[in-house]
Design an enzyme around this catalytic site. Structure first.
Site, short mmCIF file in Angstrom:
data_model
loop_
_atom_site.label_atom_id
_atom_site.label_comp_id
_atom_site.label_asym_id
_atom_site.label_seq_id
_atom_site.Cartn_x
_atom_site.Cartn_y
_atom_site.Cartn_z
N GLU A 40 0.61 -0.81 -0.28
CA GLU A 40 -0.43 0.14 -0.39
C GLU A 40 1.25 1.82 0.33
OE1 GLU A 40 -2.66 0.52 3.43
OE2 GLU A 40 -3.29 2.27 2.63
N ARG A 265 4.53 -12.85 9.65
CA ARG A 265 5.40 -11.14 9.47
C ARG A 265 6.61 -11.45 10.55
NH1 ARG A 265 3.09 -6.21 9.89
NH2 ARG A 265 1.89 -7.43 9.27
N LYS A 275 4.03 1.45 9.62
CA LYS A 275 4.45 2.38 9.16
C LYS A 275 4.00 3.03 9.49
CE LYS A 275 2.90 -0.14 5.00
NZ LYS A 275 2.08 -0.22 3.54
P1 ATP Z 1 2.75 -2.50 8.19
O1 ATP Z 1 2.25 -3.01 8.88
O2 ATP Z 1 4.14 -1.70 8.46
O3 ATP Z 1 2.44 -0.86 7.16
P2 ATP Z 1 1.39 -3.36 6.04
O4 ATP Z 1 1.20 -4.85 5.93
O5 ATP Z 1 0.26 -2.82 6.45
O6 ATP Z 1 2.24 -3.42 6.71
P3 ATP Z 1 1.36 -3.46 2.85
O7 ATP Z 1 2.18 -2.58 2.48
O8 ATP Z 1 0.20 -3.84 2.73
O9 ATP Z 1 2.03 -2.98 3.93
O10 ATP Z 1 2.16 -4.82 2.85
C1 ATP Z 1 2.77 -5.14 1.47
C2 ATP Z 1 3.12 -5.81 1.42
O11 ATP Z 1 4.33 -6.81 2.46
C3 ATP Z 1 2.42 -7.44 2.16
O12 ATP Z 1 1.85 -8.52 1.57
C4 ATP Z 1 2.45 -7.54 4.21
O13 ATP Z 1 1.76 -9.03 4.01
C5 ATP Z 1 3.56 -7.41 3.54
N1 ATP Z 1 4.53 -7.19 5.15
C6 ATP Z 1 4.22 -6.57 5.31
N2 ATP Z 1 4.91 -5.81 6.47
C7 ATP Z 1 5.66 -7.41 6.64
C8 ATP Z 1 6.31 -8.18 7.67
N3 ATP Z 1 6.90 -7.65 8.52
N4 ATP Z 1 7.05 -9.55 7.29
C9 ATP Z 1 6.86 -9.78 6.33
N5 ATP Z 1 5.74 -9.20 5.39
C10 ATP Z 1 5.48 -8.25 5.63
MG MG Z 2 -1.80 -3.42 4.42
#
Ligand code: ATP
Ligand code: MG
Length: 565
Positions: A40, A265, A275
């Site tokens: 995102e 994760r 983020k």
């Molecule tokens: P955050 O919680 O940091 O805002 P998010 O999951 O909302 O992260 P996205 O941009 O939606 O952020 O994530 C893009 C991809 O990265 C998704 O497929 C998500 O599952 C993966 N991802 C995000 N954080 C992690 C993590 N800590 N470990 C492994 N994969 C991750």
């Molecule tokens: Mg997300």
């Protein structure tokens, strides 16, 4: 780095995801795999995302499949072009290539709208007039069924008409939503008539003002995977109980069904990874932007001096887990040490200088000594180090009263100067406050390194730089941003309370060997006996590099922790 090299580097460790893929290929369910990385664009990528990138792109490379880059840009209020650009830069830097497969969930807004109409017509979606609060209140709890909305049984015609008006901007935000008609009594809360569309009179970074209804993430995500014919949709564990909903949508729409597989994760000790929280550090100016070298962002790690290889190796080393766990940040630090040990040129740098005058060395003489650039890789050659009567050594390498087993310099004792001679400390000069400001030493001319002319041995070897030839620079000693293992773990306390007050120390009086004057932005070195350093890309100027400490040579935190136990 081309994709072939990455393929060769991959250790192809078995894990449950590979097992599923192997099975799907063996039994002919798929002939090619297709994954995607779906960020995102509401912030910069962090090391957790790096793991997901390495996983998705890495599998595609190993199995000769494809991996799409898809921006999940369904929320117009938080997304920006700056983030899209930074995400692309970070993925490329990590060594991966989505070729022409750059997609946006917003590319599918028309298709998603059509899908919604299809569900309405099937009697599987309805326009609700409840407010967001009312929807929340009637959702029930894990042990108690939710309540059906009084608007749940609107006719198909009425739903189509209202949805059309929603789309045409005839209503205010919050007046109506479109919901899936599933089961308000489902034990899975995600199945209790989830919202598919809400009204937002906001302009979108790609679709401008074309839309005033926007799809919810849960409505867009599975269908986007389906449209792109993603075979294996890999996501983190928190989406496990969203899977039945994604499967329901795909089934009701009668479209291609991707298979979702969840993995744990990445969590790292001494680090936060959300983020939203990283953004608050940036906005609160608690750090020097998203790429502050202490940030766990990919851009921060890059500026700090991490290499793409070290991050890819780290991701591989961490492995794939099905349960939440926390990885020790020292594993990340280990990965960069391991990589730079092979690649970084060794140089001599004095952080905290103490002058040494070699009294029996000729006044105006300069000798050019030969120094090896990297003992791990002799093909990196040698360089010339000037030696003269006055040199600097690190204050740490001298003790007036040496503790036991101190094999460096102290009164009357001898030490070897790396690549040069053995010297003996004859006298100490102090200022009025009693601080040592200079040492007087003698050198033994027949002990020149590599000459083999003297049998004299010194127990320790220290680094130094010639005073007349030094290049003075700013060196930034970075340490962990947080001083506790789990900054988010303490109830009632904000994670910012655990910021490490000593995470940045700026040294202005470092004396470096002259070859470093022409160091290039981003270039990495091992300062002998100290650590790995990288020329900062933000504060360096031509012929005036500023150095960031990437990591110390050894894990100093392990020692501190041991000592504390
Ligand atoms: P955050 O919680 O940091 O805002 P998010 O999951 O909302 O992260 P996205 O941009 O939606 O952020 O994530 C893009 C991809 O990265 C998704 O497929 C998500 O599952 C993966 N991802 C995000 N954080 C992690 C993590 N800590 N470990 C492994 N994969 C991750
Ligand atoms: Mg997300």
């Amino acid at each position: 780095m081309n994709q072939e090299e990455i393929k060769n580097e991959s250790k192809k460790q078995t894990n449950f995801i590979r097992d599923i893929i192997d099975e799907d290929l063996k039994n002919g369910k798929h002939t090619k795999i297709h994954t995607r990385f779906p960020p995102e664009p509401n912030g910069y990528l962090h090391i957790g995302h790096a793991k997901s990138i390495c996983l998705n792109f890495g599998l595609a490379i190993d199995y000769n499949g494809f991996c799409n880059l898809r921006f999940d840009d369904t929320n117009p209020t938080k997304e920006e072009q700056e983030y899209v650009d930074s995400i692309k830069e970070d993925i490329k830097w990590l060594g991966f290539d989505w070729q022409d497969r750059e997609y946006y969930a917003s590319d599918y807004f028309d298709q998603l709208y059509e899908y919604a109409i299809k569900l309405i017509k099937k009697g599987k979606a309805y326009v609700d007039s409840l407010t967001a609060d009312q929807i929340r209140e009637t959702r029930g709890t894990p042990t108690e069924a939710g309540k059906e909305s009084p608007y749940r049984n609107r006719s198909v015609e009425e739903n189509l008409e209202l949805f059309d008006k929603m789309r045409n901007g005839e209503f205010k935000e919050g007046d109506y939503v479109l919901r899936a008609k599933i089961d308000m009594a489902s034990p899975n809360l995600n199945m209790r008539d989830p919202v598919m569309y809400r009204i937002l009179h906001k302009s979108h970074h790609r679709t401008g003002n074309k839309w005033c209804i926007y799809p919810m993430y849960d409505w867009a995500h599975g269908q986007s995977d389906s449209i792109e014919r993603i075979t294996h949709s890999l996501c983190t564990l928190e989406f496990e109980n969203h899977r039945p909903l994604y499967d329901w949508f795909v089934q009701e729409l009668e479209i291609y069904p991707p298979r979702q597989i969840e993995f744990a994760r990445l969590n790292l000790s001494y680090t936060i990874m959300s983020k939203r929280k990283l953004l608050s550090l940036v906005e609160g100016k608690l750090v020097d932007g998203w790429d502050d070298p202490r940030m766990p962002t990919i851009s921060g790690l890059r500026r700090r001096g991490y290499t793409p290889e070290s991050i890819r190796n780290f991701s591989e080393r961490v492995g794939m887990a099905k349960r939440e766990n926390t990885i020790d940040v020292s594993l990340l630090e280990f990965s960069v040490r391991e990589d730079l040990n092979l690649k970084a040129k060794r140089v001599m740098a004095v952080m905290n200088p103490l002058k040494v005058v070699i009294t029996n060395y000729p006044d105006d003489q300069t000798e050019d000594l030969e120094a090896v650039n990297n003992p791990e890789d002799l093909s990196m050659g040698t360089r010339t180090l000037p030696f003269s009567k006055e040199i600097y050594i690190d204050r740490d390498d001298f003790r007036e009263v040496p503790p036991p087993k101190f094999h460096r310099l102290s009164p009357g004792k001898e030490v070897r100067l790396r690549y040069a001679y053995i010297i003996r400390c004859d006298a100490i000069i102090k200022d009025n406050s009693g601080e040592v400001i200079e040492l007087r030493c003698t050198y033994f001319a027949d002990t020149k390194s590599g000459s083999g002319t003297s049998s004299k041995k010194a127990k320790g070897t220290i680094h130094w730089v010639s005073a007349k030839h030094v290049f003075q620079a700013e060196v930034r000693l970075y340490d962990r941003l947080f001083s506790v293992e789990d900054p988010e773990g303490e109830e009632g306390k904000d994670f910012t309370e655990f910021l490490n007050p000593n995470s940045l120390e700026i040294l202005n009086n470092c004396k470096l060997e002259p070859s470093l004057k022409s160091a290039l932005s981003g270039e990495k070195f091992q300062f002998e006996r100290i650590g790995y350093f990288c020329v900062d890309t933000k504060y360096s100027k031509e012929n005036s590099p500023v150095f960031n400490r990437i990591v110390t040579l050894r894990d100093s935190w392990a020692k501190i922790e041991q000592a504390g136990k």
